[in-house]
Design a protein around this motif. Structure first.
Motif, PDB file in Angstrom:
ATOM      1  N   TYR A  94       2.777   3.452   7.029  1.00 30.81           N
ATOM      2  CA  TYR A  94       2.659   4.743   6.380  1.00 30.81           C
ATOM      3  C   TYR A  94       2.220   4.527   4.934  1.00 30.81           C
TER       4      TYR A  94
ATOM      5  N   MET B 207       2.982   3.934  -2.358  1.00 29.13           N
ATOM      6  CA  MET B 207       3.998   3.131  -1.674  1.00 29.13           C
ATOM      7  C   MET B 207       3.541   2.983  -0.224  1.00 29.13           C
TER       8      MET B 207
ATOM      9  N   ARG C 175       7.422  -6.646  -2.745  1.00 27.20           N
ATOM     10  CA  ARG C 175       7.976  -5.342  -3.096  1.00 27.20           C
ATOM     11  C   ARG C 175       7.025  -4.596  -4.028  1.00 27.20           C
TER      12      ARG C 175
ATOM     13  N   PHE D   1      12.896   2.019   8.698  1.00 26.82           N
ATOM     14  CA  PHE D   1      11.894   1.769   7.669  1.00 26.82           C
ATOM     15  C   PHE D   1      12.257   0.542   6.840  1.00 26.82           C
ATOM     16  N   GLY D   2      11.244  -0.145   6.371  1.00 27.80           N
ATOM     17  CA  GLY D   2      11.430  -1.169   5.361  1.00 27.80           C
ATOM     18  C   GLY D   2      11.557  -0.528   3.983  1.00 27.80           C
ATOM     19  N   SER D   3      11.767  -1.355   2.963  1.00 29.19           N
ATOM     20  CA  SER D   3      11.943  -0.844   1.603  1.00 29.19           C
ATOM     21  C   SER D   3      10.625  -0.499   0.932  1.00 29.19           C
ATOM     22  N   GLY D   4       9.528  -0.858   1.552  1.00 29.73           N
ATOM     23  CA  GLY D   4       8.229  -0.473   1.030  1.00 29.73           C
ATOM     24  C   GLY D   4       7.624  -1.490   0.083  1.00 29.73           C
TER      25      GLY D   4
ATOM     26  N   ARG E 195       5.193  -1.259  -3.240  1.00 31.79           N
ATOM     27  CA  ARG E 195       4.546  -0.346  -4.196  1.00 31.79           C
ATOM     28  C   ARG E 195       3.268  -1.018  -4.681  1.00 31.79           C
TER      29      ARG E 195
ATOM     30  N   LEU F 281       4.767   1.948   3.456  1.00 33.24           N
ATOM     31  CA  LEU F 281       6.001   1.794   4.222  1.00 33.24           C
ATOM     32  C   LEU F 281       5.696   1.265   5.614  1.00 33.24           C
TER      33      LEU F 281
END
Lengths: 112, 111
Positions: free
Chosen positions: B35, B88, B9, B102-105, B107, B90
């Protein structure tokens, strides 16, 4: 000029207000129009999906598309603090042009 | 629940130190995307896999690479991260470009 323009805000409204979020675009090939909600430090989640012109309603949310003006809107009725997030418009064309093009997002805060 | 999972994450890496971000999906979607989203900006498509076919965006830096060893997994490799790569990242999936999830990304911070 960007393909998709979106007012970044930030926008603050009191709880219960009607919120209007908007995007304009320049590519007349866009046929699919979406609104995504993105909470802080999370990925975007699909909120509304519309094909071509017209209105679509889902609970407190209404999406409008006016292809003649190249203008789309998202209305939130009876806004809640849990609606506080960044709202991204996205759009795509047909066939091989179905990659999403995003607006830069509008940051919304609904104050209790 | 079917979903798109990104790991880690949060990632902090040093300038120039290679880093790999991962994405897995249980949706059995045939298209996977990466992305990059910088603060207060729109997500920017880096590349995508349509089935096994890799598609690179014209303006994606050579520093960014991707692998998709099977339908469920996709990796983003940044060979020599620069400070400007802080963002971030994605991962998203779709079935033939319909219905993106989308996933939660992840960071990523480059120091």
């Amino acid at each position: 000029q960007k393909e998709v323009e979106q007012d970044p805000g930030p926008l603050s409204v009191p709880e219960g207000a009607i919120v209007s979020l908007n995007c304009t675009y320049s590519n007349s090939a866009f046929q699919y129009f979406m609104w995504y909600r993105q909470y802080s430090r999370k990925g975007p989640e699909l909120l509304m999906y519309t094909y071509s012109s017209g209105n679509k309603e889902d609970g407190r949310f209404t999406a409008q598309v006016d292809k003649s003006s190249k203008y789309i809107s998202l209305f939130i009725r009876d806004s809640q603090p849990s609606d506080s997030a960044t709202y991204l418009c996205a759009m795509s064309g047909e066939g091989s042009a179905r990659q999403l093009t995003f607006g830069s997002g509008t940051q919304l805060t609904v104050l209790p | 629940d079917a979903m798109v999972i990104q790991n880690p994450r949060y990632q902090v890496t040093q300038f120039g130190k290679p880093v790999t971000l991962s994405c897995s999906q249980t949706l059995n979607h045939n298209v996977m995307y990466w992305y990059q989203q910088k603060s207060s900006q729109a997500p920017k498509l880096l590349f995508h896999y349509y089935d096994k076919d890799f598609n690179n965006e014209a303006d994606t830096p050579d520093n960014f690479q991707s692998r998709r060893p099977n339908t469920s997994f996709c990796f983003l490799d940044i060979r020599s991260p620069g400070l400007g790569d802080t963002a971030m990242y994605l991962c998203a999936t779709s079935f033939s470009n319909y219905g993106y999830t989308f996933g939660s990304g992840t960071r990523l911070t480059v120091v």
